[in-house]
Design an enzyme around this catalytic site. Structure first.
Site, mmCIF file in Angstrom:
data_model
loop_
_atom_site.group_PDB
_atom_site.id
_atom_site.type_symbol
_atom_site.label_atom_id
_atom_site.label_comp_id
_atom_site.label_asym_id
_atom_site.label_seq_id
_atom_site.Cartn_x
_atom_site.Cartn_y
_atom_site.Cartn_z
ATOM 1 N N THR A 8 28.276 -20.162 -32.027
ATOM 2 C CA THR A 8 28.294 -18.871 -31.349
ATOM 3 C C THR A 8 26.845 -18.479 -31.055
ATOM 4 O O THR A 8 25.923 -19.244 -31.326
ATOM 5 C CB THR A 8 28.954 -17.797 -32.228
ATOM 6 N N SER A 24 34.016 -11.971 -42.594
ATOM 7 C CA SER A 24 32.902 -11.987 -43.532
ATOM 8 C C SER A 24 32.055 -13.214 -43.217
ATOM 9 O O SER A 24 31.744 -13.478 -42.059
ATOM 10 C CB SER A 24 33.432 -12.010 -44.976
ATOM 11 N N TYR A 31 21.941 -9.176 -45.194
ATOM 12 C CA TYR A 31 23.179 -9.666 -44.574
ATOM 13 C C TYR A 31 24.253 -9.879 -45.642
ATOM 14 O O TYR A 31 25.395 -9.417 -45.495
ATOM 15 C CB TYR A 31 22.899 -10.970 -43.823
ATOM 16 N N LYS A 49 28.102 -8.088 -46.436
ATOM 17 C CA LYS A 49 29.330 -8.882 -46.496
ATOM 18 C C LYS A 49 29.960 -8.849 -47.884
ATOM 19 O O LYS A 49 31.180 -8.856 -48.020
ATOM 20 C CB LYS A 49 29.042 -10.326 -46.059
#
Length: 285
Positions: free
Chosen positions: A191, A142, A156, A160
């Protein structure tokens, strides 16, 4: 699809979105622990180096989790090849920045397919194998945005939030079968999430320029400077799964810990301020 296998070493992991980011870090941590990994990605060739380094313990397979018609075949092949699936990691995902009014139906539905319907299909397909063995773990990636939200990420967070609600109930349903559910709530980790080729943005409406402009700029500035270390996140996830009493939710990163803590405090304060109203709406006895 055919998976080349020998005898599985350690636990067998099925990890989606395994070509980069958290998926790649979790795969590497599982391999370091002596386990076997089936690494699923839309571009499995991105995992060639990992397969070459661990040819007996890594299989890279092509899977787009939004293609739910393919999920059953993939899970069946993994179970047939290894005899079990010990850990499912629903990690595939991406970001979307845009105000609620800016977000289109297609953008919202596509993100829900990726973050909710795909993972839900994988869970349903893997569970019979885990229930039969009365063991297993499901890791749901999540976000801090799955526990609280802010301007610019309504779509978004909606996806989640859905995943977390599903998973909270799921954990209660499967605990009697010896199956763990772990919801992971990271903050900003280094990332490709915030990269220009990964992070999607809805078409801008001038009315929201002052509100969302700083959000868009902050996301762009984060790329490559995020404070979170994916390798440390992966190690924390493995440690939580191995704990005698695993948590339901695992928050990762100081930014996520600060934001979620503040959100919980605010929610508690608001509840207490309005508790007398909440308790005054039953029929008079």
């Amino acid at each position: 699809m055919s998976i080349e296998t020998g005898a599985a070493s350690g636990r067998v992991w099925l990890i989606t979105g395994a070509s980069s980011g958290f998926g790649r870090a979790i795969a590497e941590a599982a391999l370091a622990a002596g386990d076997t990994v089936v690494a699923a990605a839309r571009r499995p060739e991105a995992l060639d180096d990992l397969v070459a380094a661990h040819p007996d313990r890594v299989n890279a397979i092509r899977l787009d989790v939004t293609d739910t018609t393919r999920i059953s075949a993939v899970v069946a092949e993994v179970a047939r090849s290894y005899g079990r699936i010990d850990v499912l990691v629903n990690n595939a995902g991406r970001g979307l920045v845009g105000a609620a009014e800016e977000t289109t139906d297609d953008e919202l539905r596509d993100l829900m397919d990726l973050h909710f319907f795909g993972p839900a299909a994988l869970v349903r397909t893997v569970l019979p194998h885990m229930r039969e063995r009365r063991s297993g773990a499901i890791v749901q990636l999540s976000s801090m945005g799955g526990r609280m939200s802010f301007a610019g990420v309504p779509a978004y967070s909606a996806t989640k939030f859905a995943l977390e609600g599903f998973s909270e109930a799921l954990a209660q349903e499967v605990a009697p079968f010896g199956i763990k559910v772990l919801i992971v709530e990271p903050g900003a980790f280094r990332t490709a999430f915030s990269g220009s080729g990964t992070l999607q943005e809805s078409a801008e409406l001038p009315a929201y320029a002052d509100i969302l402009g700083p959000v868009r700029e902050a996301q762009a500035a984060l790329d490559g400077t995020q404070p979170g270390d994916p390798a440390k996140a992966a190690a924390a996830i493995l440690a939580a799964l191995d704990a005698e009493k695993a948590p339901l939710r695992l928050t990762l990163g100081n930014d996520a810990a600060d934001a979620i803590s503040a959100s919980l405090d605010a929610a508690r304060a608001e509840f207490l301020a309005w508790e007398h109203v909440s308790r005054g709406t039953d029929f008079d006895s």
